[in-house]
Design a protein around this motif. Structure first.
Motif, PDB file in Angstrom:
ATOM      1  N   ALA A 126      31.885 -20.632  32.385  1.00 64.86           N
ATOM      2  CA  ALA A 126      33.216 -20.676  32.297  1.00 64.86           C
ATOM      3  C   ALA A 126      33.802 -19.229  31.550  1.00 64.86           C
ATOM      4  O   ALA A 126      34.937 -18.581  32.078  1.00 64.86           O
ATOM      5  N   TYR A 127      33.085 -18.800  30.594  1.00 63.64           N
ATOM      6  CA  TYR A 127      33.751 -17.614  29.770  1.00 63.64           C
ATOM      7  C   TYR A 127      33.566 -16.659  31.136  1.00 63.64           C
ATOM      8  O   TYR A 127      34.257 -15.393  30.926  1.00 63.64           O
ATOM      9  N   LYS A 128      32.679 -16.464  31.678  1.00 66.78           N
ATOM     10  CA  LYS A 128      32.141 -15.416  32.947  1.00 66.78           C
ATOM     11  C   LYS A 128      33.769 -15.384  33.814  1.00 66.78           C
ATOM     12  O   LYS A 128      33.792 -14.315  34.278  1.00 66.78           O
ATOM     13  N   ALA A 129      34.191 -16.400  33.964  1.00 68.31           N
ATOM     14  CA  ALA A 129      35.070 -16.525  34.909  1.00 68.31           C
ATOM     15  C   ALA A 129      36.270 -16.055  34.792  1.00 68.31           C
ATOM     16  O   ALA A 129      37.506 -15.767  34.997  1.00 68.31           O
ATOM     17  N   LEU A 130      36.499 -15.788  32.927  1.00 66.60           N
ATOM     18  CA  LEU A 130      37.697 -15.204  32.489  1.00 66.60           C
ATOM     19  C   LEU A 130      37.797 -13.889  32.659  1.00 66.60           C
ATOM     20  O   LEU A 130      37.050 -13.057  32.804  1.00 66.60           O
ATOM     21  N   ASP A 131      39.166 -13.454  32.735  1.00 69.90           N
ATOM     22  CA  ASP A 131      39.419 -11.840  33.074  1.00 69.90           C
ATOM     23  C   ASP A 131      39.153 -11.154  31.774  1.00 69.90           C
ATOM     24  O   ASP A 131      38.740  -9.957  31.754  1.00 69.90           O
ATOM     25  N   SER A 132      39.349 -11.979  30.546  1.00 73.76           N
ATOM     26  CA  SER A 132      39.185 -11.188  29.310  1.00 73.76           C
ATOM     27  C   SER A 132      38.909 -12.239  28.242  1.00 73.76           C
ATOM     28  O   SER A 132      39.484 -13.592  28.194  1.00 73.76           O
ATOM     29  N   LEU A 133      38.164 -11.935  27.099  1.00 72.08           N
ATOM     30  CA  LEU A 133      37.802 -12.916  26.164  1.00 72.08           C
ATOM     31  C   LEU A 133      37.522 -12.066  24.645  1.00 72.08           C
ATOM     32  O   LEU A 133      37.363 -10.738  24.997  1.00 72.08           O
ATOM     33  N   THR A 134      38.164 -12.559  23.860  1.00 71.65           N
ATOM     34  CA  THR A 134      37.811 -11.757  22.442  1.00 71.65           C
ATOM     35  C   THR A 134      36.584 -12.075  22.030  1.00 71.65           C
ATOM     36  O   THR A 134      36.164 -13.270  22.076  1.00 71.65           O
ATOM     37  N   VAL A 135      35.535 -10.838  21.610  1.00 70.54           N
ATOM     38  CA  VAL A 135      34.265 -10.921  21.285  1.00 70.54           C
ATOM     39  C   VAL A 135      34.166 -10.400  19.957  1.00 70.54           C
ATOM     40  O   VAL A 135      35.035  -9.503  19.493  1.00 70.54           O
ATOM     41  N   LYS A 136      33.475 -11.043  19.223  1.00 71.51           N
ATOM     42  CA  LYS A 136      33.353 -10.655  17.770  1.00 71.51           C
ATOM     43  C   LYS A 136      31.934 -10.690  17.695  1.00 71.51           C
ATOM     44  O   LYS A 136      30.995 -11.628  17.839  1.00 71.51           O
ATOM     45  N   TYR A 137      31.234  -9.742  17.005  1.00 77.51           N
ATOM     46  CA  TYR A 137      29.992  -9.562  16.757  1.00 77.51           C
ATOM     47  C   TYR A 137      29.574  -8.636  15.231  1.00 77.51           C
ATOM     48  O   TYR A 137      30.509  -8.333  14.813  1.00 77.51           O
ATOM     49  N   TYR A 138      28.461  -9.094  14.956  1.00 72.83           N
ATOM     50  CA  TYR A 138      28.097  -8.255  13.902  1.00 72.83           C
ATOM     51  C   TYR A 138      27.419  -6.857  14.033  1.00 72.83           C
ATOM     52  O   TYR A 138      26.522  -6.836  14.609  1.00 72.83           O
ATOM     53  N   ASP A 139      28.046  -6.005  13.513  1.00 76.53           N
ATOM     54  CA  ASP A 139      27.590  -4.442  13.807  1.00 76.53           C
ATOM     55  C   ASP A 139      27.018  -4.048  12.464  1.00 76.53           C
ATOM     56  O   ASP A 139      27.453  -3.889  11.398  1.00 76.53           O
ATOM     57  N   PRO A 140      25.773  -3.825  12.711  1.00 72.91           N
ATOM     58  CA  PRO A 140      24.876  -3.283  11.608  1.00 72.91           C
ATOM     59  C   PRO A 140      25.247  -1.949  11.048  1.00 72.91           C
ATOM     60  O   PRO A 140      25.251  -1.827   9.805  1.00 72.91           O
ATOM     61  N   ALA A 141      25.839  -1.025  11.924  1.00 71.25           N
ATOM     62  CA  ALA A 141      26.478   0.135  11.390  1.00 71.25           C
ATOM     63  C   ALA A 141      27.607   0.091  10.441  1.00 71.25           C
ATOM     64  O   ALA A 141      27.658   0.880   9.571  1.00 71.25           O
ATOM     65  N   ALA A 142      28.404  -1.003  10.681  1.00 69.11           N
ATOM     66  CA  ALA A 142      29.578  -0.917   9.885  1.00 69.11           C
ATOM     67  C   ALA A 142      29.263  -2.384   8.703  1.00 69.11           C
ATOM     68  O   ALA A 142      30.117  -2.350   8.027  1.00 69.11           O
ATOM     69  N   LEU A 143      28.172  -2.813   9.043  1.00 76.11           N
ATOM     70  CA  LEU A 143      27.905  -4.036   8.080  1.00 76.11           C
ATOM     71  C   LEU A 143      28.907  -5.045   7.821  1.00 76.11           C
ATOM     72  O   LEU A 143      29.243  -5.545   6.977  1.00 76.11           O
ATOM     73  N   LEU A 169      16.127 -26.355  29.650  1.00 79.58           N
ATOM     74  CA  LEU A 169      16.671 -25.041  28.974  1.00 79.58           C
ATOM     75  C   LEU A 169      16.335 -23.995  29.996  1.00 79.58           C
ATOM     76  O   LEU A 169      15.858 -23.967  30.979  1.00 79.58           O
ATOM     77  N   TRP A 170      17.345 -23.264  29.757  1.00 74.85           N
ATOM     78  CA  TRP A 170      17.483 -21.981  30.831  1.00 74.85           C
ATOM     79  C   TRP A 170      17.293 -20.699  30.012  1.00 74.85           C
ATOM     80  O   TRP A 170      17.646 -20.693  28.835  1.00 74.85           O
ATOM     81  N   THR A 171      16.746 -19.747  30.536  1.00 70.73           N
ATOM     82  CA  THR A 171      16.896 -18.505  30.217  1.00 70.73           C
ATOM     83  C   THR A 171      18.165 -17.659  30.722  1.00 70.73           C
ATOM     84  O   THR A 171      18.362 -17.519  31.998  1.00 70.73           O
ATOM     85  N   VAL A 172      18.951 -17.291  29.816  1.00 67.52           N
ATOM     86  CA  VAL A 172      20.052 -16.471  30.170  1.00 67.52           C
ATOM     87  C   VAL A 172      20.081 -15.108  29.511  1.00 67.52           C
ATOM     88  O   VAL A 172      19.910 -14.923  28.498  1.00 67.52           O
ATOM     89  N   SER A 173      20.724 -14.163  30.546  1.00 67.87           N
ATOM     90  CA  SER A 173      21.145 -12.791  30.120  1.00 67.87           C
ATOM     91  C   SER A 173      22.479 -12.583  30.828  1.00 67.87           C
ATOM     92  O   SER A 173      22.799 -12.978  31.836  1.00 67.87           O
ATOM     93  N   TYR A 174      22.862 -11.752  30.236  1.00 71.33           N
ATOM     94  CA  TYR A 174      24.512 -11.331  30.461  1.00 71.33           C
ATOM     95  C   TYR A 174      24.771 -10.112  29.661  1.00 71.33           C
ATOM     96  O   TYR A 174      24.114  -9.735  28.659  1.00 71.33           O
TER      97      TYR A 174
END
Length: 125
Positions: A66-83, A115-120
């Motif tokens: 479902a997320y893949k089908a979206l044109d845009s999504l807001t992504v938040k991740y932990y950036d170790p460079a910015a801490l 269970l599935w092995t998922v990559s993207y």
């Protein structure tokens, strides 16, 4: 050590024994003139790309689709460079999932689930 966390539209993404890699790429255009001269144009520099590899149950595979089908999504991740957490608009590409054929003993709470092995990849706009 901080636990890796990833969010899509404010929903925490389950990373079962998974990981993500951060990378930056340049987007360029290569054309040839009539005389055969190569014309290189740099479109964007330092475009963020996150590569994710994890295990997922049926419920999360459906969410990823479902997320893949979206044109845009807001992504938040932990950036170790910015801490700290960083947020950007992006989209999912190169999605693949395969039935996991390994032993699930090390993935407690998932012993009775498929269970599935998922990559993207997640690319930023």
């Amino acid at each position: 050590m901080r636990t890796m966390k990833l969010y899509f539209n404010d929903e925490e993404v389950v990373l079962l024994k998974g990981s993500y890699k951060l990378g930056y790429t340049d987007v360029e255009s290569l054309n040839k003139s009539e005389a055969g001269t190569v014309i290189r144009e740099m479109i964007r520099e330092g475009v963020l790309k996150i590569s994710v590899s994890t295990y997922a149950d049926d419920e999360w595979v459906q969410k990823f689709r479902a997320y893949k089908a979206l044109d845009s999504l807001t992504v938040k991740y932990y950036d170790p460079a910015a801490l700290d957490f960083v947020e950007f608009e992006g989209y999912i590409t190169n999605f693949s999932c395969d039935l996991y054929k390994g032993d699930v003993d090390d993935l407690e709470d998932y012993e009775n689930k498929t269970l599935w092995t998922v990559s993207y990849d997640i690319a930023s706009y």
